[in-house]
Motif scaffolding. Structure first.
Motif, PDB file in Angstrom:
ATOM      1  N   GLY A  40      53.332  54.038  -3.252  1.00  0.00           N
ATOM      2  CA  GLY A  40      54.708  54.114  -3.314  1.00  0.00           C
ATOM      3  C   GLY A  40      55.511  53.003  -3.227  1.00  0.00           C
ATOM      4  N   ILE A  41      54.893  51.670  -3.179  1.00  0.00           N
ATOM      5  CA  ILE A  41      55.613  50.452  -2.864  1.00  0.00           C
ATOM      6  C   ILE A  41      56.711  50.464  -4.118  1.00  0.00           C
ATOM      7  CG2 ILE A  41      53.833  49.109  -4.396  1.00  0.00           C
ATOM      8  CD1 ILE A  41      54.368  46.813  -2.521  1.00  0.00           C
ATOM      9  N   ASP A  42      57.648  49.639  -3.498  1.00  0.00           N
ATOM     10  CA  ASP A  42      58.932  49.492  -4.452  1.00  0.00           C
ATOM     11  C   ASP A  42      58.579  48.608  -5.694  1.00  0.00           C
ATOM     12  OD1 ASP A  42      61.444  47.410  -5.121  1.00  0.00           O
ATOM     13  OD2 ASP A  42      62.161  49.674  -4.833  1.00  0.00           O
ATOM     14  N   PRO A  43      58.718  48.734  -6.689  1.00  0.00           N
ATOM     15  CA  PRO A  43      58.299  47.886  -7.703  1.00  0.00           C
ATOM     16  C   PRO A  43      58.873  46.413  -7.694  1.00  0.00           C
ATOM     17  CG  PRO A  43      58.968  50.044  -8.752  1.00  0.00           C
ATOM     18  CD  PRO A  43      59.411  49.922  -7.327  1.00  0.00           C
ATOM     19  N   LYS A  44      59.864  46.317  -7.437  1.00  0.00           N
ATOM     20  CA  LYS A  44      60.443  44.671  -7.283  1.00  0.00           C
ATOM     21  C   LYS A  44      59.764  43.988  -6.144  1.00  0.00           C
ATOM     22  CE  LYS A  44      65.181  45.852  -8.988  1.00  0.00           C
ATOM     23  NZ  LYS A  44      66.521  45.759  -8.513  1.00  0.00           N
ATOM     24  N   LEU A  45      59.445  44.799  -4.925  1.00  0.00           N
ATOM     25  CA  LEU A  45      58.605  44.125  -4.097  1.00  0.00           C
ATOM     26  C   LEU A  45      57.224  43.986  -4.459  1.00  0.00           C
ATOM     27  CD1 LEU A  45      58.582  43.168  -1.052  1.00  0.00           C
ATOM     28  CD2 LEU A  45      58.107  45.636  -0.362  1.00  0.00           C
ATOM     29  N   LYS A  46      56.731  44.787  -5.029  1.00  0.00           N
ATOM     30  CA  LYS A  46      55.328  44.623  -5.545  1.00  0.00           C
ATOM     31  C   LYS A  46      55.188  43.341  -6.572  1.00  0.00           C
ATOM     32  CE  LYS A  46      51.768  46.831  -8.144  1.00  0.00           C
ATOM     33  NZ  LYS A  46      51.199  48.247  -8.937  1.00  0.00           N
ATOM     34  N   ALA A  47      56.337  43.488  -7.272  1.00  0.00           N
ATOM     35  CA  ALA A  47      56.407  42.080  -8.500  1.00  0.00           C
ATOM     36  C   ALA A  47      56.490  41.075  -7.536  1.00  0.00           C
ATOM     37  CB  ALA A  47      57.422  42.388  -9.230  1.00  0.00           C
ATOM     38  N   LEU A  48      57.463  40.871  -6.443  1.00  0.00           N
ATOM     39  CA  LEU A  48      57.384  39.419  -5.682  1.00  0.00           C
ATOM     40  C   LEU A  48      56.167  39.348  -5.065  1.00  0.00           C
ATOM     41  CD1 LEU A  48      60.959  40.147  -4.124  1.00  0.00           C
ATOM     42  CD2 LEU A  48      60.334  38.498  -5.708  1.00  0.00           C
ATOM     43  N   LYS A  49      55.473  40.356  -4.382  1.00  0.00           N
ATOM     44  CA  LYS A  49      54.171  40.054  -3.713  1.00  0.00           C
ATOM     45  C   LYS A  49      53.112  39.732  -4.553  1.00  0.00           C
ATOM     46  CE  LYS A  49      54.958  43.050   0.243  1.00  0.00           C
ATOM     47  NZ  LYS A  49      54.853  41.819   1.140  1.00  0.00           N
ATOM     48  N   GLN A  50      52.901  39.987  -5.922  1.00  0.00           N
ATOM     49  CA  GLN A  50      52.079  39.770  -6.885  1.00  0.00           C
ATOM     50  C   GLN A  50      52.141  38.317  -7.280  1.00  0.00           C
ATOM     51  OE1 GLN A  50      49.364  41.860  -8.031  1.00  0.00           O
ATOM     52  NE2 GLN A  50      48.722  40.013  -8.901  1.00  0.00           N
ATOM     53  N   ALA A  51      53.352  37.833  -7.489  1.00  0.00           N
ATOM     54  CA  ALA A  51      53.776  36.634  -7.789  1.00  0.00           C
ATOM     55  C   ALA A  51      53.268  35.720  -6.742  1.00  0.00           C
ATOM     56  CB  ALA A  51      55.190  36.152  -8.010  1.00  0.00           C
ATOM     57  N   LYS A  52      53.430  35.972  -5.571  1.00  0.00           N
ATOM     58  CA  LYS A  52      53.024  34.893  -4.636  1.00  0.00           C
ATOM     59  C   LYS A  52      51.655  35.132  -4.411  1.00  0.00           C
ATOM     60  CE  LYS A  52      53.195  32.467  -0.809  1.00  0.00           C
ATOM     61  NZ  LYS A  52      53.612  31.399  -0.873  1.00  0.00           N
ATOM     62  N   ARG A  53      51.017  36.087  -4.644  1.00  0.00           N
ATOM     63  CA  ARG A  53      49.555  36.236  -4.574  1.00  0.00           C
ATOM     64  C   ARG A  53      48.736  35.396  -5.787  1.00  0.00           C
ATOM     65  NH1 ARG A  53      44.744  38.037  -6.742  1.00  0.00           N
ATOM     66  NH2 ARG A  53      43.123  38.796  -5.135  1.00  0.00           N
ATOM     67  N   ASP A  54      49.514  35.507  -7.175  1.00  0.00           N
ATOM     68  CA  ASP A  54      49.152  34.565  -8.221  1.00  0.00           C
ATOM     69  C   ASP A  54      49.069  33.289  -7.772  1.00  0.00           C
ATOM     70  OD1 ASP A  54      48.667  36.802  -9.502  1.00  0.00           O
ATOM     71  OD2 ASP A  54      50.475  36.896 -10.547  1.00  0.00           O
ATOM     72  N   GLU A  55      50.199  32.612  -7.101  1.00  0.00           N
ATOM     73  CA  GLU A  55      50.294  31.317  -6.637  1.00  0.00           C
ATOM     74  C   GLU A  55      49.264  31.063  -5.745  1.00  0.00           C
ATOM     75  OE1 GLU A  55      53.194  29.001  -3.485  1.00  0.00           O
ATOM     76  OE2 GLU A  55      54.103  30.517  -4.546  1.00  0.00           O
ATOM     77  N   LEU A  56      48.799  32.014  -4.837  1.00  0.00           N
ATOM     78  CA  LEU A  56      47.671  31.646  -3.853  1.00  0.00           C
ATOM     79  C   LEU A  56      46.396  31.385  -4.772  1.00  0.00           C
ATOM     80  CD1 LEU A  56      48.583  33.952  -0.981  1.00  0.00           C
ATOM     81  CD2 LEU A  56      48.823  31.647  -0.959  1.00  0.00           C
ATOM     82  N   VAL A  57      46.189  32.655  -5.739  1.00  0.00           N
ATOM     83  CA  VAL A  57      44.785  32.313  -6.349  1.00  0.00           C
ATOM     84  C   VAL A  57      44.779  31.004  -7.297  1.00  0.00           C
ATOM     85  CG1 VAL A  57      43.895  33.283  -8.436  1.00  0.00           C
ATOM     86  CG2 VAL A  57      44.809  34.675  -6.593  1.00  0.00           C
ATOM     87  N   ALA A  58      45.871  30.432  -7.701  1.00  0.00           N
ATOM     88  CA  ALA A  58      46.051  29.304  -8.540  1.00  0.00           C
ATOM     89  C   ALA A  58      45.453  28.013  -7.582  1.00  0.00           C
ATOM     90  CB  ALA A  58      47.276  28.860  -9.062  1.00  0.00           C
ATOM     91  N   ARG A  59      46.169  28.011  -6.447  1.00  0.00           N
ATOM     92  CA  ARG A  59      45.965  26.971  -5.408  1.00  0.00           C
ATOM     93  C   ARG A  59      44.506  26.812  -4.794  1.00  0.00           C
ATOM     94  NH1 ARG A  59      50.152  27.853  -0.664  1.00  0.00           N
ATOM     95  NH2 ARG A  59      48.806  26.321   0.292  1.00  0.00           N
ATOM     96  N   LYS A  60      43.907  28.169  -4.963  1.00  0.00           N
ATOM     97  CA  LYS A  60      42.263  28.287  -4.494  1.00  0.00           C
ATOM     98  C   LYS A  60      41.861  27.771  -5.717  1.00  0.00           C
ATOM     99  CE  LYS A  60      40.416  32.288  -3.950  1.00  0.00           C
ATOM    100  NZ  LYS A  60      39.715  33.369  -3.614  1.00  0.00           N
ATOM    101  N   GLN A  61      42.091  28.185  -7.090  1.00  0.00           N
ATOM    102  CA  GLN A  61      41.251  27.788  -8.012  1.00  0.00           C
ATOM    103  C   GLN A  61      41.015  26.113  -8.092  1.00  0.00           C
ATOM    104  OE1 GLN A  61      39.217  29.543  -9.810  1.00  0.00           O
ATOM    105  NE2 GLN A  61      38.717  28.332 -11.494  1.00  0.00           N
ATOM    106  N   ALA A  62      42.317  25.684  -8.299  1.00  0.00           N
ATOM    107  CA  ALA A  62      42.282  24.247  -7.952  1.00  0.00           C
ATOM    108  C   ALA A  62      41.596  23.646  -7.232  1.00  0.00           C
ATOM    109  CB  ALA A  62      43.906  23.733  -7.833  1.00  0.00           C
ATOM    110  N   LEU A  63      41.185  24.298  -5.879  1.00  0.00           N
ATOM    111  CA  LEU A  63      40.447  23.616  -4.817  1.00  0.00           C
ATOM    112  C   LEU A  63      38.685  23.908  -5.300  1.00  0.00           C
ATOM    113  CD1 LEU A  63      42.070  24.916  -1.559  1.00  0.00           C
ATOM    114  CD2 LEU A  63      41.812  22.370  -2.356  1.00  0.00           C
ATOM    115  N   VAL A  64      38.622  25.120  -5.630  1.00  0.00           N
ATOM    116  CA  VAL A  64      37.055  25.181  -5.773  1.00  0.00           C
ATOM    117  C   VAL A  64      36.508  24.821  -7.175  1.00  0.00           C
ATOM    118  CG1 VAL A  64      37.307  27.342  -4.428  1.00  0.00           C
ATOM    119  CG2 VAL A  64      37.481  27.437  -7.155  1.00  0.00           C
TER     120      VAL A  64
END
Length: 528
Positions: free
Chosen positions: A295-319
């Motif tokens: 039941g998470i609000d779709p707009k909030l979900k999109a914001l959190k997903q965008a933040k997660r994608d940013e973290l994944v990109a940073r981690k990928q650059a490191l590894v």
């Protein structure tokens, strides 16, 4: 019987594990020719190791942001080859199947999947692989018929890596490992990787054996489902690694060459990178829990997903960044490459997945029509499944809530993806799968689609004949829910959080009560 021509046609088209997989982003990469690399320098080499894949070509996709996928693994190897250094890809074994024995109805699908996995390994330019019990589920002849390069137990395979030789040794026991590693050195191996068919704890003991001559030891089999849930690296005189099972991570070893040959030493300075990667992973885990919140609000979900994608990109650059080369010593680093959701997949590898998904359902349905057997009748005195209609005749007030839930659309989600005949998926999307009087044939699902009343409350014939709280499961508990909402399919499941999403008027609450915060109030109600 399934017609031979049909089987031959279906086995000729291969792909990846059934599951509701999230759409992959389009990568900006060209596909390398399998097995090729054209190094422009020999200052080092890169080694990728997979192991304990257990027949997984991709995650089931039942939750957001699930790791894994042979397409993502292939992309990582492909990208590394663009750097000019020699790149070797090695598989540690226990990869082709998930179980050591199969039911007859599983055989067509699991053999097709193993063939798809073998094709994907060839596409990635597999140098050599070890074998384990999960590779011989269909016998040694089937495994050998896949035509993959193998190194037997107690044997050695030397692989050229620019100006150096990498020795790959496979073993079932510590004694085999010691003998084979010594043999690799005597044959001229500069760097030796040990592949031990054992869990991490046993590999740690083997790493302490006198006379062992490996530089890195890979534990190629997890002891339990839980132990395979994490990447584990034990730093000792010989680093011991155990990658996350089911194809969710790769081990990456970067070698840097000094002007003269000599023994390799683990490079210092990796600890800071590891701490940063761990911190990013912890933040991603917290975001995953929020993103998968019912039941998470779709707009909030999109914001959190965008933040997660940013973290994944940073981690990928490191590894994936090459370590600083040691100019005066032969050095190496060991790290994991988690195959996160959001990372690209190699197009040719994803094509294997797509063909498998398209063909395996046809194969399974054909097998069911020719060989399928109905579920047995219940034991004397036990209830049988009757479907939702008799339940509705007395509990009509509970159905509006269920009809707005994800349970009610469970079968539809498979049909939309063309996976309604995939054995890996169907069990949690119908009522009474492989239970007495339930569903045991893919060609006889009609009337049992979706997660119906009896999925949670048990077979209802006795209750229909004589309604009583003694002949029905009135309040199913967490133990029942986690048969489907398990760590693999629903890793963020929390009983206390999810339960309120399936309770409401006529279903756990009085009809007159206003279900504040329940799915009835939600525009798009969510339900596990």
């Amino acid at each position: 019987m399934v017609r031979p021509a049909l089987v031959a046609a279906l086995l000729g088209s291969l792909s990846v594990l059934g599951g509701c997989m999230r759409k992959e982003p389009a990568p900006q990469a060209s596909t390398p020719e399998a097995g090729t690399s054209a190094p422009t320098q020999t200052s080092g080499a890169i080694l990728f190791v997979s192991a304990d894949t257990r027949g997984y070509l991709g995650p089931c996709g039942c939750s957001e942001n699930m790791r894994g996928g042979i397409g993502r693994a292939a992309f990582q190897v492909s990208e590394a080859r663009k750097g000019g250094l020699p790149v070797l890809y090695v598989d540690g074994g226990n990869s082709l199947f998930g179980e050591t024995t199969l039911k007859p109805g599983q055989v067509p699908q699991e053999e097709l999947k193993a063939k798809a996995l073998a094709d994907a390994m060839r596409l990635m330019g597999l140098s050599v692989r070890a074998t384990g019990p999960l590779d011989d589920t269909r016998g040694a002849a089937f495994r050998q018929g896949l035509g993959l390069p193998e190194v037997g137990d107690g044997a050695v395979k030397l692989l050229p890596a620019g100006s150096r030789q990498v020795g790959i040794v496979s073993a079932e026991t510590g004694a085999q490992l010691v003998a084979a590693s010594g043999q690799a050195r005597s044959q001229g191996a500069d760097f030796v990787v040990g592949l031990l068919d054992a869990p991490l704890e046993e590999a740690q003991k083997a790493a302490e054996l006198p006379g062992l001559a490996v530089d890195v030891l890979v534990a190629t089999r997890s002891a339990t489902e839980l132990s395979g849930e994490q990447n584990r690296l034990v730093k000792s005189a010989v680093p011991v690694v155990a990658p996350q099972s089911k194809g969710r991570s790769l081990v990456r070893v970067d070698l840097s060459f000094a002007p003269r040959p000599g023994r390799f030493t683990l490079q210092k300075g990796q600890a800071d990178m590891e701490r940063e990667v761990a911190a990013l992973e912890q933040r991603a885990v917290l975001l995953d829990k929020d993103i998968n919140q019912p039941g998470i609000d779709p707009k909030l979900k999109a914001l959190k997903q965008a933040k997660r994608d940013e973290l994944v990109a940073r981690k990928q650059a490191l590894v994936s960044a090459p370590p600083a080369a040691a100019t005066d010593v032969n050095g190496f680093t060991v790290r994991f490459v988690p195959l996160e959701a959001g990372l690209p997949s190699l197009p040719d590898a994803q094509a294997l997945v797509a063909r498998y998904d398209a063909e395996v359902g046809k194969l399974n349905l054909a097998w069911a029509k020719e060989h399928g057997q109905d579920c047995p009748a219940p034991a004397k005195g036990q209830s049988s499944f009757v479907g939702n209609a008799p339940c509705k005749s007395c509990h009509e007030e509970a159905f509006p809530l269920w009809e707005k839930s994800k349970h009610h659309h469970a079968w539809e989600t498979l049909v939309d993806l063309g996976k309604q005949h995939h054995l890996n998926c169907v069990g949690c999307h119908v009522t009474g799968w492989e239970q007495p009087s339930g569903v045991c044939r893919l060609d006889k699902v009609e009337g049992r689609e979706d997660v119906g009343c009896e999925s949670c409350h048990g077979p209802g014939s006795a209750h229909v004949d004589e309604p009583s709280s003694d002949n029905i499961v009135a309040s199913p508990g967490e133990a029942l829910c986690v048969t489907c909402h398990n760590a693999e399919n629903s890793p963020h499941f929390d009983f206390a959080t999810y339960l309120p999403r399936i309770l409401g008027p006529g279903h756990g609450e009085p009809v007159s009560a206003k279900p504040s915060g329940s799915p009835v109030d939600a525009q798009k109600p969510a339900k596990p």
